[in-house]
Each structure stands twice: as structure tokens, then as C-alpha cells.
Design a protein around this motif. Structure first.
Motif, mmCIF file in Angstrom:
data_model
loop_
_atom_site.group_PDB
_atom_site.id
_atom_site.type_symbol
_atom_site.label_atom_id
_atom_site.label_comp_id
_atom_site.label_asym_id
_atom_site.label_seq_id
_atom_site.Cartn_x
_atom_site.Cartn_y
_atom_site.Cartn_z
ATOM 1 N N GLY A 234 -22.222 17.592 -9.812
ATOM 2 C CA GLY A 234 -23.160 17.242 -8.761
ATOM 3 C C GLY A 234 -23.991 16.012 -9.033
ATOM 4 N N THR A 235 -24.239 15.722 -10.323
ATOM 5 C CA THR A 235 -25.150 14.622 -10.660
ATOM 6 C C THR A 235 -24.493 13.484 -11.425
ATOM 7 N N GLY A 236 -23.341 13.759 -12.029
ATOM 8 C CA GLY A 236 -22.688 12.751 -12.861
ATOM 9 C C GLY A 236 -23.230 12.693 -14.271
ATOM 10 N N GLU A 237 -24.190 13.559 -14.599
ATOM 11 C CA GLU A 237 -24.798 13.566 -15.934
ATOM 12 C C GLU A 237 -24.214 14.708 -16.771
ATOM 13 N N ASP A 238 -23.696 14.389 -17.934
ATOM 14 C CA ASP A 238 -23.137 15.398 -18.838
ATOM 15 C C ASP A 238 -24.254 15.952 -19.723
#
Length: 449
Positions: free
Chosen positions: A148-152
Motif C-alpha cells: 500500500g505504501t511502497g515502504e518495506d
């Protein structure tokens, strides 16, 4: 059998504490279906030597199968009923007499809950906190957040993963709460992501980690909700092995967390600085061991303080276990001991970042089992290898970090799961010394202070 349904936002106090366990479990399943599905996937550390009760576990009642984290969470929730309904004998259950939680301590804990649960909103907020507490252990939650955010965020601790997931709207039960409850639970989650009560109780973290307590000033309800959740988390900690009682909530455990409560309150009130409040836990644990016959440790002395941190991480609560640790400590090679003394006394700062070795308590307890089977010499060999490995884990060398980092976290979970519980390690503890040290992730920066 027909079960009552939850028709309002709040959970009815009378219904929750008066109905049977099975009815309450069905109500929780109805209210938190997605959260329980996530807990099915959450990781836990099994005990292959545990003998489960003959009765059906909470997860068997709801799903027909054993799910470790589901059981741990739901036993914690049922423990709330034991505490509130004054069921001391049930709560204590199979705890051995010499170390069992006393009636006096149970009464103290009961008063904490009686004072903290003044309304149905309080109860609903606490139950929601209990159910969602370990959702960050579900790897799919971090994956969903990344989608959803692209942040791992998969390398972060599970408390921080939960906080980020809540803020991203991935925990539906949280979104159903009134705004003031959301605010208090979010404050507690933020506190938990930055300051872990259990890590202080086990001297796993470092003094700078207590900085997060400063942000809770003026929000006493948020702190009390978080502390009640912590007590119930401990009560359910062995729920995957024994769901009939709070098996691991021994007197020494309650003493430890009362110390943490006092230390946290001292920081919040401003009566103590971070280092002094941290050392309060070490001093009181040292006094407890001294009363059982162990030698006096002066926490103002760097070597004694380092040893006391190891004793706390190892969950040492009796004389024989303390003497085992002390004998290995005395015989450690000079270089290893000097390194441990230095690194275990780092408070955490920009000039000198500290390493937070998560799952170090599990590493020591599973690897040594000081009160379990095996000769003293075998235990000494295992502990010696564990301390040598921990020495490397705590060493900050060649790290590529910016100038704001004060704490770096290294998770030992994989080592605990794959190595220290294996027959190979018990047969040859030195195999651990060839294992790589886990990569570190930034856990706290000066911007968080």
C-alpha cells in the motif's frame, strides 16, 4: 448453541465478566475475525518439551487447530477475566509453590485493573489492545503495508510494524474505536514501539530507550492501558503450552514488572533521569538475588552492572542459576569480558550508539536452561559460547550509520529458532561461534529524543 452478538461499539462489562470462557471466545472471534486470522500466521517459539493440557485450547475451540499466537493472545484475554473476577487459584494454576505468584501480589495487580477499567469504553480499548498487540508478528502485515505504501518495514520490530499498520488503516478493529480511545491506544503503541516494558524488565534495552516515556507525560490513561496490556501479555505468554492458567506469571515476574512500573513512573514524573531509572531495575533485581544468597553486586561498578544485565536477560531468579552465570563470567577470557563490560554499559547516544539485542533473553534461556537437565559443565560450555556470541552481537564495528543514530537493533530470533534449540548446539556449543552476527536496523535516532 446460540451465542450473543456484539451490537455496539463498546463491549458490555457485565457480559464480558459473567459469561463462560467459550461464549466470550466466540464473541471475540465475531468482533476480531481479521485480527485472529493474522495471529494464525504470527510466529512463536515452540517448546518441544511442553506437555499440553487435556482440555481444548482457545484456538482449538475457535478453529479446530493449534495456533501458538492465537492461544497466547486469547489466554491473556481470559486472564483479564480471572483477575477481574478474583480467580486467584485459576490464575496461579500449575505454578510451583516455591515460585508461585502470591495472593498479595495478585491483589495488587487486581487493583491496577479495577482502577483502570472505569467504563465499557475502557474495557473495549483494553481488549482491542490485547488482540492487536502481536499482529506485527504476522509477516503478511508488513507485506500488506509495503503493497500500500511502497515502504518495506519487514525488518522493523513487530511493535513498530503494528504502529505503522494502524496508521495506514490496516487494523479494522482500531478504526471502530472512538477518537479519544484511538489517541490513547496510539500513544501506547508509539510508546511500545520505542520503549518496550519487557526489554527494560530483562535489561535488554538501554537507558536512552526510556526517552519515549517523556512523551507520555500528561496522558496517564494511555500509560495505564499500555501497562495493563503488558501484564496480560505476560499472563498469556505460555498460552501456547498451557491455556489453563497464567503459567509464566511467577512472583519474580510480578516483582520485576512492579520495578519497571516504578521506574517508568519515575521518568514520567521527572523524579529520576533515564540512567537512574534504568538502574533502579538492576538494583532491585540485584537485591533480590542477594537476599537468596548471591554475592552483592554494586551497580555503580561497570563490571557488576554488566553482569547484572546478563543475569536479567537470562531470567536468573535463584541462587544456583546466578552462581552458574557468575562462574562462567569469572572464567571468561579477558578480551571477551572487557568487551562485554564496555558494550553493556553504553547508554546510547549520537557519539556512542548502543546495540539492542532483541531476543537475547530467549537466546540465553533456551540455550542454557540453567534449571533444566544436563550437567553443570555442559551448561557452562553452552553459556560460554552464548556470551562469546553476544559479545560480537553487541559490538558496533564498521556500521554505516548517519550522525543521528543512538540505538541499533539486532534480532537474534533466527539464531534462537535455528541454532540454540538444536541438538547440534547442545552437543557442540562452539558451532554458535562460527555464525554470522545479524544485520542491524536503526531503532532510535536523536530525532526521537
Amino acid at each position: 448453541m446460540a451465542y450473543p452478538t456484539i451490537t455496539s461499539c463498546s463491549i458490555n462489562v457485565t457480559s464480558f465478566f459473567a459469561n463462560t470462557d467459550e461464549i466470550i471466545l466466540r464473541l471475540i472471534q465475531e468482533r476480531f475475525p481479521q485480527e485472529l486470522e493474522r495471529l494464525k500466521r504470527a510466529y512463536s517459539i515452540p517448546n518441544p518439551n511442553a506437555t499440553p493440557p487435556s482440555t481444548a485450547s482457545p484456538s482449538q475451540i475457535l478453529f479446530g487447530s493449534q495456533f501458538g499466537e492465537v492461544n497466547r493472545t486469547l489466554v491473556g484475554l481470559i486472564a483479564l477475566r480471572w483477575i477481574y473476577n478474583d480467580q486467584y487459584d485459576t490464575f496461579r494454576g500449575t505454578q510451583p509453590d516455591p515460585v508461585a505468584l502470591t495472593r498479595e501480589s495478585f491483589n495488587w495487580m487486581r487493583q491496577v485493573f479495577k482502577a483502570g477499567l472505569n467504563s465499557e469504553d475502557d474495557l473495549t480499548a483494553l481488549i482491542t489492545s490485547i488482540v492487536v498487540n502481536d499482529l506485527g508478528k504476522d509477516p503478511q502485515l508488513a507485506a500488506d503495508y509495503c503493497s500500500g505504501t511502497g515502504e518495506d518495514i519487514s525488518a522493523q520490530n513487530h511493535d513498530l510494524i503494528l504502529l505503522k499498520a494502524v496508521e495506514a488503516g490496516l487494523v479494522p478493529s482500531f478504526d471502530r474505536l472512538p477518537e479519544n480511545d484511538k489517541a490513547d491506544i496510539r500513544r501506547g503503541m508509539k510508546l511500545g514501539a520505542e520503549f518496550n516494558f519487557g526489554q527494560l524488565a530483562q535489561a535488554e534495552n538501554v537507558p536512552v530507550c526510556l526517552t519515549a516515556l517523556l512523551e507520555i507525560r500528561g496522558h496517564s490513561r494511555a500509560f495505564e492501558l499500555r501497562f495493563m496490556e503488558l501484564l496480560l501479555d505476560i499472563a498469556g505468554a505460555s498460552g501456547h503450552e498451557d491455556w489453563t492458567c497464567a503459567k509464566r506469571f511467577l512472583q519474580s515476574t510480578l516483582d520485576t514488572y512492579r520495578n519497571v512500573y516504578d521506574a517508568a513512573q519515575a521518568v514520567i514524573s521527572g523524579s529520576m533521569g533515564l540512567r537512574d531509572a534504568y538502574d533502579l531495575v538492576l538494583v532491585r533485581r540485584s537485591q533480590m538475588l542477594h537476599e537468596k544468597g548471591f554475592r552483592h553486586l554494586d551497580i555503580a561498578n561497570a563490571e557488576d552492572r554488566a553482569l547484572m544485565r546478563l543475569l536479567c536477560m537470562g531470567g536468573v531468579a535463584n541462587l544456583s542459576a546466578a552462581q552458574l552465570y557468575d562462574s562462567v563470567w569469572v572464567d571468561l577470557e579477558v578480551e571477551t569480558k572487557a568487551s562485554l563490560i564496555s558494550d553493556l554499559n553504553i547508554d546510547g547516544s549520537v557519539d556512542q550508539p548502543a546495540i539492542l539485542p532483541t531476543y537475547a533473553p530467549a537466546l540465553l534461556r533456551k540455550g542454557v536452561d540453567a534449571n533444566g537437565p544436563g550437567s553443570t559443565d555442559e551448561k557452562r560450555k553452552r553459556l560460554r559460547s552464548l556470551l562469546r556470541y553476544l559479545c560480537r552481537v553487541l559490538k558496533l564495528t564498521g556500521a554505516n550509520i548517519d550522525g543521528s543514530v543512538v540505538v541499533i537493533e539486532r534480532s537474534l530470533l533466527t539464531i534462537v529458532q535455528d541454532i540454540v534449540g538444536s541438538e547440534d548446539f547442545w552437543a557442540n556449543p562452539e558451532i554458535l561461534e562460527a555464525k554470522e552476527v545479524p544485520e542491524g536496523v536503526v531503532a532510535q535516532t536523536s530525532r526521537n529524543i
